[in-house]
Every structure is written in structure tokens, then in C-alpha cells.
Design a protein around this motif. Structure first.
Motif, PDB file in Angstrom:
ATOM      1  N   PHE A   3       0.821  -1.210   0.000  1.00  0.00           N
ATOM      2  CA  PHE A   3       0.000   0.000   0.000  1.00  0.00           C
ATOM      3  C   PHE A   3       0.852   1.256   0.000  1.00  0.00           C
ATOM      4  CE2 PHE A   3       0.703  -1.127   4.436  1.00  0.00           C
ATOM      5  CZ  PHE A   3       1.069   0.079   5.012  1.00  0.00           C
ATOM      6  N   ASN A   4       2.100   1.134   0.436  1.00  0.00           N
ATOM      7  CA  ASN A   4       3.023   2.270   0.493  1.00  0.00           C
ATOM      8  C   ASN A   4       4.072   2.057  -0.592  1.00  0.00           C
ATOM      9  OD1 ASN A   4       3.814   4.733   1.981  1.00  0.00           O
ATOM     10  ND2 ASN A   4       5.674   3.580   2.468  1.00  0.00           N
ATOM     11  N   GLY A   5       3.807   2.576  -1.785  1.00  0.00           N
ATOM     12  CA  GLY A   5       4.613   2.244  -2.949  1.00  0.00           C
ATOM     13  C   GLY A   5       5.986   2.895  -2.976  1.00  0.00           C
ATOM     14  N   GLU A   6       6.758   2.509  -3.974  1.00  0.00           N
ATOM     15  CA  GLU A   6       8.116   3.038  -4.159  1.00  0.00           C
ATOM     16  C   GLU A   6       8.391   3.136  -5.652  1.00  0.00           C
ATOM     17  OE1 GLU A   6      12.809   1.930  -3.218  1.00  0.00           O
ATOM     18  OE2 GLU A   6      11.227   0.559  -2.609  1.00  0.00           O
ATOM     19  N   CYS A   7       8.363   4.374  -6.186  1.00  0.00           N
ATOM     20  CA  CYS A   7       8.617   4.552  -7.614  1.00  0.00           C
ATOM     21  C   CYS A   7      10.103   4.463  -7.928  1.00  0.00           C
ATOM     22  CB  CYS A   7       8.036   5.877  -8.107  1.00  0.00           C
ATOM     23  SG  CYS A   7       8.960   7.348  -7.573  1.00  0.00           S
ATOM     24  N   GLY A   8      10.952   4.832  -6.945  1.00  0.00           N
ATOM     25  CA  GLY A   8      12.397   4.758  -7.129  1.00  0.00           C
ATOM     26  C   GLY A   8      13.019   5.986  -7.751  1.00  0.00           C
ATOM     27  N   ASP A   9      12.198   6.940  -8.222  1.00  0.00           N
ATOM     28  CA  ASP A   9      12.734   8.086  -8.954  1.00  0.00           C
ATOM     29  C   ASP A   9      12.532   9.425  -8.261  1.00  0.00           C
ATOM     30  OD1 ASP A   9      13.583   6.512 -11.137  1.00  0.00           O
ATOM     31  OD2 ASP A   9      11.553   6.505 -11.954  1.00  0.00           O
TER      32      ASP A   9
ATOM     33  N   ASN B 150      10.832   6.252   3.711  1.00  0.00           N
ATOM     34  CA  ASN B 150      10.301   5.173   2.869  1.00  0.00           C
ATOM     35  C   ASN B 150       9.005   5.620   2.202  1.00  0.00           C
ATOM     36  OD1 ASN B 150       8.543   5.103   5.112  1.00  0.00           O
ATOM     37  ND2 ASN B 150       8.224   2.902   4.920  1.00  0.00           N
ATOM     38  N   LEU B 151       8.757   6.945   2.193  1.00  0.00           N
ATOM     39  CA  LEU B 151       7.586   7.458   1.493  1.00  0.00           C
ATOM     40  C   LEU B 151       7.919   7.663   0.019  1.00  0.00           C
ATOM     41  CD1 LEU B 151       6.262  10.089   4.075  1.00  0.00           C
ATOM     42  CD2 LEU B 151       5.648   7.662   3.830  1.00  0.00           C
ATOM     43  N   CYS B 152       6.871   7.826  -0.778  1.00  0.00           N
ATOM     44  CA  CYS B 152       7.023   8.067  -2.212  1.00  0.00           C
ATOM     45  C   CYS B 152       6.120   9.235  -2.571  1.00  0.00           C
ATOM     46  CB  CYS B 152       6.628   6.820  -3.008  1.00  0.00           C
ATOM     47  SG  CYS B 152       6.649   7.036  -4.813  1.00  0.00           S
ATOM     48  N   GLU B 153       6.605  10.121  -3.409  1.00  0.00           N
ATOM     49  CA  GLU B 153       5.847  11.321  -3.745  1.00  0.00           C
ATOM     50  C   GLU B 153       4.483  10.992  -4.342  1.00  0.00           C
ATOM     51  OE1 GLU B 153       6.619  15.645  -5.935  1.00  0.00           O
ATOM     52  OE2 GLU B 153       7.992  13.966  -6.277  1.00  0.00           O
ATOM     53  N   ARG B 154       4.410   9.981  -5.208  1.00  0.00           N
ATOM     54  CA  ARG B 154       3.157   9.669  -5.905  1.00  0.00           C
ATOM     55  C   ARG B 154       2.426   8.463  -5.322  1.00  0.00           C
ATOM     56  NH1 ARG B 154       3.768   8.616 -11.906  1.00  0.00           N
ATOM     57  NH2 ARG B 154       1.552   9.156 -11.963  1.00  0.00           N
TER      58      ARG B 154
ATOM     59  N   LEU C 252      -2.658  -2.910 -10.248  1.00  0.00           N
ATOM     60  CA  LEU C 252      -1.892  -2.006  -9.396  1.00  0.00           C
ATOM     61  C   LEU C 252      -0.824  -1.311 -10.230  1.00  0.00           C
ATOM     62  CD1 LEU C 252      -1.820  -5.186  -8.068  1.00  0.00           C
ATOM     63  CD2 LEU C 252      -1.431  -3.837  -6.031  1.00  0.00           C
ATOM     64  N   HIS C 253      -0.404  -0.157  -9.775  1.00  0.00           N
ATOM     65  CA  HIS C 253       0.763   0.449 -10.399  1.00  0.00           C
ATOM     66  C   HIS C 253       1.980  -0.391 -10.017  1.00  0.00           C
ATOM     67  CE1 HIS C 253       3.901   3.305 -11.500  1.00  0.00           C
ATOM     68  NE2 HIS C 253       2.991   3.898 -12.253  1.00  0.00           N
ATOM     69  N   SER C 254       2.945  -0.496 -10.908  1.00  0.00           N
ATOM     70  CA  SER C 254       4.112  -1.344 -10.643  1.00  0.00           C
ATOM     71  C   SER C 254       4.889  -0.883  -9.413  1.00  0.00           C
ATOM     72  CB  SER C 254       5.042  -1.369 -11.864  1.00  0.00           C
ATOM     73  OG  SER C 254       5.518  -0.065 -12.166  1.00  0.00           O
ATOM     74  N   ALA C 255       4.747   0.398  -9.028  1.00  0.00           N
ATOM     75  CA  ALA C 255       5.413   0.901  -7.828  1.00  0.00           C
ATOM     76  C   ALA C 255       4.867   0.250  -6.572  1.00  0.00           C
ATOM     77  CB  ALA C 255       5.248   2.414  -7.728  1.00  0.00           C
ATOM     78  N   CYS C 256       3.695  -0.374  -6.672  1.00  0.00           N
ATOM     79  CA  CYS C 256       3.035  -0.992  -5.524  1.00  0.00           C
ATOM     80  C   CYS C 256       3.014  -2.513  -5.616  1.00  0.00           C
ATOM     81  CB  CYS C 256       1.611  -0.460  -5.395  1.00  0.00           C
ATOM     82  SG  CYS C 256       1.521   1.323  -5.142  1.00  0.00           S
ATOM     83  N   VAL C 257       3.934  -3.072  -6.403  1.00  0.00           N
ATOM     84  CA  VAL C 257       4.038  -4.525  -6.556  1.00  0.00           C
ATOM     85  C   VAL C 257       5.490  -4.935  -6.334  1.00  0.00           C
ATOM     86  CG1 VAL C 257       3.542  -6.515  -8.016  1.00  0.00           C
ATOM     87  CG2 VAL C 257       2.218  -4.416  -8.308  1.00  0.00           C
ATOM     88  N   VAL C 258       5.694  -5.923  -5.461  1.00  0.00           N
ATOM     89  CA  VAL C 258       7.043  -6.381  -5.131  1.00  0.00           C
ATOM     90  C   VAL C 258       7.223  -7.817  -5.608  1.00  0.00           C
ATOM     91  CG1 VAL C 258       8.689  -6.855  -3.278  1.00  0.00           C
ATOM     92  CG2 VAL C 258       7.158  -4.880  -3.121  1.00  0.00           C
TER      93      VAL C 258
ATOM     94  N   LYS D 178       9.833  -1.988  -2.442  1.00  0.00           N
ATOM     95  CA  LYS D 178      10.417  -2.715  -3.570  1.00  0.00           C
ATOM     96  C   LYS D 178      11.902  -2.975  -3.363  1.00  0.00           C
ATOM     97  CE  LYS D 178       9.011  -1.799  -7.826  1.00  0.00           C
ATOM     98  NZ  LYS D 178       8.152  -2.932  -8.244  1.00  0.00           N
ATOM     99  N   THR D 179      12.580  -2.074  -2.653  1.00  0.00           N
ATOM    100  CA  THR D 179      14.019  -2.213  -2.440  1.00  0.00           C
ATOM    101  C   THR D 179      14.354  -3.253  -1.378  1.00  0.00           C
ATOM    102  OG1 THR D 179      14.377   0.099  -3.058  1.00  0.00           O
ATOM    103  CG2 THR D 179      16.127  -0.981  -1.789  1.00  0.00           C
ATOM    104  N   GLN D 180      13.591  -3.269  -0.276  1.00  0.00           N
ATOM    105  CA  GLN D 180      13.988  -4.054   0.891  1.00  0.00           C
ATOM    106  C   GLN D 180      13.145  -5.299   1.167  1.00  0.00           C
ATOM    107  OE1 GLN D 180      13.855  -0.814   3.784  1.00  0.00           O
ATOM    108  NE2 GLN D 180      16.075  -0.562   3.663  1.00  0.00           N
ATOM    109  N   LEU D 181      11.895  -5.348   0.704  1.00  0.00           N
ATOM    110  CA  LEU D 181      11.064  -6.512   1.035  1.00  0.00           C
ATOM    111  C   LEU D 181      11.555  -7.828   0.443  1.00  0.00           C
ATOM    112  CD1 LEU D 181       7.291  -5.562   1.267  1.00  0.00           C
ATOM    113  CD2 LEU D 181       9.046  -5.665   3.030  1.00  0.00           C
ATOM    114  N   PRO D 182      12.126  -7.844  -0.759  1.00  0.00           N
ATOM    115  CA  PRO D 182      12.638  -9.136  -1.254  1.00  0.00           C
ATOM    116  C   PRO D 182      13.659  -9.765  -0.307  1.00  0.00           C
ATOM    117  CG  PRO D 182      12.470  -7.587  -3.057  1.00  0.00           C
ATOM    118  CD  PRO D 182      12.201  -6.800  -1.803  1.00  0.00           C
ATOM    119  N   HIS D 183      14.531  -8.941   0.273  1.00  0.00           N
ATOM    120  CA  HIS D 183      15.508  -9.464   1.242  1.00  0.00           C
ATOM    121  C   HIS D 183      14.810  -9.887   2.525  1.00  0.00           C
ATOM    122  CE1 HIS D 183      19.126 -10.010   3.580  1.00  0.00           C
ATOM    123  NE2 HIS D 183      18.741  -9.076   4.439  1.00  0.00           N
ATOM    124  N   PHE D 184      13.818  -9.114   2.961  1.00  0.00           N
ATOM    125  CA  PHE D 184      13.064  -9.475   4.153  1.00  0.00           C
ATOM    126  C   PHE D 184      12.362 -10.816   3.948  1.00  0.00           C
ATOM    127  CE2 PHE D 184       9.204  -8.393   6.973  1.00  0.00           C
ATOM    128  CZ  PHE D 184       9.778  -9.023   8.064  1.00  0.00           C
TER     129      PHE D 184
END
Length: 394
Positions: free
Chosen positions: A111-117, A127-131, A172-178, A345-351
Motif C-alpha cells: 500500500f506504500n509504494g516506491e517509484c524509485g525516482d 520510505n515514502l514516495c511522492e506519488r 496495481l501500479h508497478s510501484a506498488c508490486v514487489v 520494492k528495495t527491501q522486502l525481497p531481502h526481508f
């Protein structure tokens, strides 16, 4: 328009190809505050640019879903709507521009996405994202302000928390899919979409609980118990659970809590009891109840000079913090934590890998399992405090 039939080994249908087509499937739709979920056939549009359509295999109900379902905040009352934000599934198709996922990948929504840009995503301290940060008032897709769900006669069905997982297929937007390891057990991975990541991350990332420290957790739902699990894995020597439901103490004891307090069992304020137990107060407290009076007790239960309170509960009322500014000069601190300060998207795969290796105990959080059609039973189990997470099988 296509209705999926048949599935491959990975759970993606093979008898018909649906990429680029509207899918007809079942969803649990909420029509108004407190009304039972209605299982009905809906239409799900193909993913647009930078979007992903996911076949949901497992989902569960969080207290945030419960709060919205009850209509506790008038601002969130948008209907009809598909709730749900804890889930796991498989990519059915991707829209233009999506390069980090493809059909058949195992994924979890966030629910708390990460666009990366954006500037937020590029900041190591947020860990917030502007959009794509959590936005309870948003009920449409970010790209074009439209819904990807509709009734059989074409009327829109609104989205929820960037995710909407109470449906066989969601967009979903890809920013919200891990994307996660295909060997990860999807039934357990739903916990990483919200509850466990939020609570455990608050202990690991926000408070940075130290070995040998003392912790008090107010509210022993999934988030509170996850905060306790985070404290346990970081070596906390004393973990105090506070709840008015003594049945929660059984689960807490199984998960490594050392002490328990039921506020109804004493005339003294909880913070005084904790201060006496710990010689002045705990090093860290976590407020997971969404109650301002509880928040004050959590704040005062920490030790002067260095105590930290982490705010995790959702507070829908307009009441302000019950803390006088001068109380902060005693050295206690208070901070909020969204999604456990995990960059999704950055940290959950490792978690997810850590969970697969057994570093985190996920089994205790799943207390019930039901078929998707019995979602109203699952809601009641959570509302009555009888379940932590009820897994719904789609």
C-alpha cells in the motif's frame, strides 16, 4: 471480455489468453459502511502504462480494512469499493514500460509504494514516495484518475490503498508490486504486505531496538505482536505486552513476550506499573491500538532521558496528541512509523528471504483459514478479537 479458465503450474490460466483483454472474475465488494461484503462478478480492465494485473491467490483482513468497512471516518466513505491490501499472487500481465516483472512472477502488493525516482524514494531517511505513498482518500488509479474495476453493466468500482486485493484479479501500479522469490510460501508472504512488516520494521528500522533493552507494546493485534517479534529477534531482554483481551497473552507468550499487563486488572495507570517493573520505564514503547489515551500511557511508560515511543496505531478522530510540549524536555521522544520504515520494492525481497530462512516466526500470525466466499466470517473473527490473520484462499 474473457473469463479465465484453467491454470498452469504457477497458477496463471493457460486455456485462454487474457493479456490485453477485460477479465470477468469474482470480487468481494463493499456497498456501504457496515454492510456485508457481497461476492459478485466484476470486470477487470487490462493494465495500462506502468501497471500490473495480478491473480490473487491469498489475501487477509487487516484492522485498516476493518476500520474502513465500519465507516469510522466519513472522509473514506466512497462506494462501491474493493478493499484489501494484504495479499500474494502471480502476475497475469504487465502494461507498457514495466521491466522488473513479467507474467508468472510471484508478487505481493504494497500500500506504500516506491517509484524509485522521486526525491522521497532517493532519500535514505524516508520510505515514502511522492506519488505512491499510502493515501486512504485515493480511490482511483494515479495514471488517469479512472477505475480498473467495473460492474457487469459498466459502472465503476473504486480502489483502496493502492491495492484492492479482495478480488480474484486486481490492477496495481508497478510501484506498488514487489517481486519475491518463487520458492517463498505465498500463503505466509501475505503478512509482509502490511501487518508483520509494519510492526517488525518499527522495531528494526524505526526504533532500532538494541540487545538487552526493555520494550512495552500496547495493543497485541498482528502489528503489536510483530513489533514484539522484532524486539525478540533483536535480543530485547524484557518485552511487556499490554492489552485488555487476556486471550492475547497466550499468543504473546508463545512469541517470546516476558510480561503482560491487563489495564482492567489494576486501579493504577499502566505507565506507573511499567515504571515499577523496569526501574523507571522501558527503553522503547510501541502504540498499536489507535487510542490517544493509550498513546499517552505508552509515552509515559518509557524512561526519562532516552525513552522512545513509536506510534503505529491508526487514529481516525480529530483529537490532537495528548502531550504537553514541555514533556519532551524530559528526554522522551515520540515518532511515527509507516510500513515499518521499509522501502517496499528495495527491501522486502531481502526481508522475504530472511523469513524463508526462519529468522522471523511467521507461523504464529496465521490463526485461521477460510475460502474467499466466507470473507464475512473472517471479518467477524477479526472484529471480535478471535483472530490475528485469517487467510482467505481464492
Amino acid at each position: 471480455m474473457q473469463k479465465p479458465q484453467g491454470e498452469s503450474v504457477n497458477g496463471v490460466h493457460t486455456e485462454t489468453e487474457t493479456s490485453g483483454k477485460v477479465i470477468t472474475c469474482k470480487a468481494a465488494v463493499v456497498l456501504g459502511p457496515g454492510q456485508p461484503f457481497v461476492i459478485e462478478e466484476i470486470q477487470v480492465d487490462p493494465p495500462q502504462k506502468m501497471e500490473v494485473r495480478v491473480k490473487i491467490l491469498y489475501t487477509s483482513i487487516c484492522h485498516t480494512d476493518l476500520s474502513y468497512w465500519k465507516g469510522e471516518s466519513e472522509a473514506y466513505r466512497v462506494y462501491p469499493r474493493i478493499l484489501g491490501h494484504e495479499a500474494a499472487g502471480i502476475v497475469e500481465s504487465v502494461g507498457e514500460g514495466v521491466v522488473d516483472m513479467r507474467k508468472g512472477d510471484h508478487v505481493i502488493p504494497i500500500f506504500n509504494g516506491e517509484c524509485g525516482d522521486c526525491v522521497y524514494c532517493k532519500c535514505d531517511n524516508s520510505n515514502l514516495c511522492e506519488r505512491f505513498r499510502v493515501h486512504p482518500l485515493r480511490s482511483v488509479m494515479v495514471n488517469d484518475g479512472k477505475c480498473r474495476f467495473s460492474t457487469k453493466d459498466g459502472k465503476p468500482i473504486f480502489h483502496f490503498l493502492n491495492t484492492s486485493t479482495f478480488t480474484e484479479y486486481t490492477v496495481l501500479h508497478s510501484a506498488c508490486v514487489v517481486k519475491i522469490d518463487s520458492k517463498a510460501p505465498l500463503k505466509k508472504m501475505i503478512l509482509l504486505s502490511c501487518g508483520v512488516s509494519t510492526g517488525l520494521g518499527a522495531a528494526w528500522n524505526t526504533a532500532k531496538v538494541q540487545a538487552g533493552s526493555s520494550v512495552a507494546i500496547f495493543g497485541l493485534g498482528s502489528v503489536g505482536l510483530a513489533a514484539g517479534e522484532g524486539a525478540r529477534t533483536r535480543g530485547a531482554s524484557k518485552i511487556i505486552g499490554v492489552d485488555i483481551n487476556p486471550n492475547k497473552f497466550i499468543k504473546g507468550k508463545a512469541m517470546g513476550f516476558t510480561d503482560f499487563i491487563n489495564p482492567n486488572d489494576s486501579k493504577n495507570p499502566v505507565h506507573e506499573i511499567i515504571q515499577e517493573m523496569t526501574g523507571g520505564g522501558v527503553d522503547y514503547s510501541f502504540e498499536c491500538a489507535g487510542n490517544l489515551d493509550v498513546l499517552r500511557e505508552a509515552f509515559l511508560s518509557t524512561h526519562e532521558g532516552w525513552g522512545m515511543t513509536v506510534l503505529l496505531g491508526i487514529h481516525p478522530t480529530p483529537r490532537m496528541l495528548p502531550i504537553h510540549p514541555m514533556e519532551l524536555f524530559d528526554g522522551r521522544r515520540i515518532i511515527g512509523s509507516v510500513f515499518g520504515d521499509f522501502k517496499g520494492k528495495t527491501q522486502l525481497p531481502h526481508f522475504a528471504q530472511q523469513c524463508m530462512r526462519g529468522e522471523v516466526n511467521l507461523d504464529e500470525f496465521i490463526t485461521h483459514e477460510l475460502p474467499f466466499e466466507k470473507i464475512n466470517e473472517a471479518v467477524q473473527l477479526l472484529a471480535e478479537g478471535k483472530s490475528l490473520r485469517c487467510v482467505l484462499h481464492l
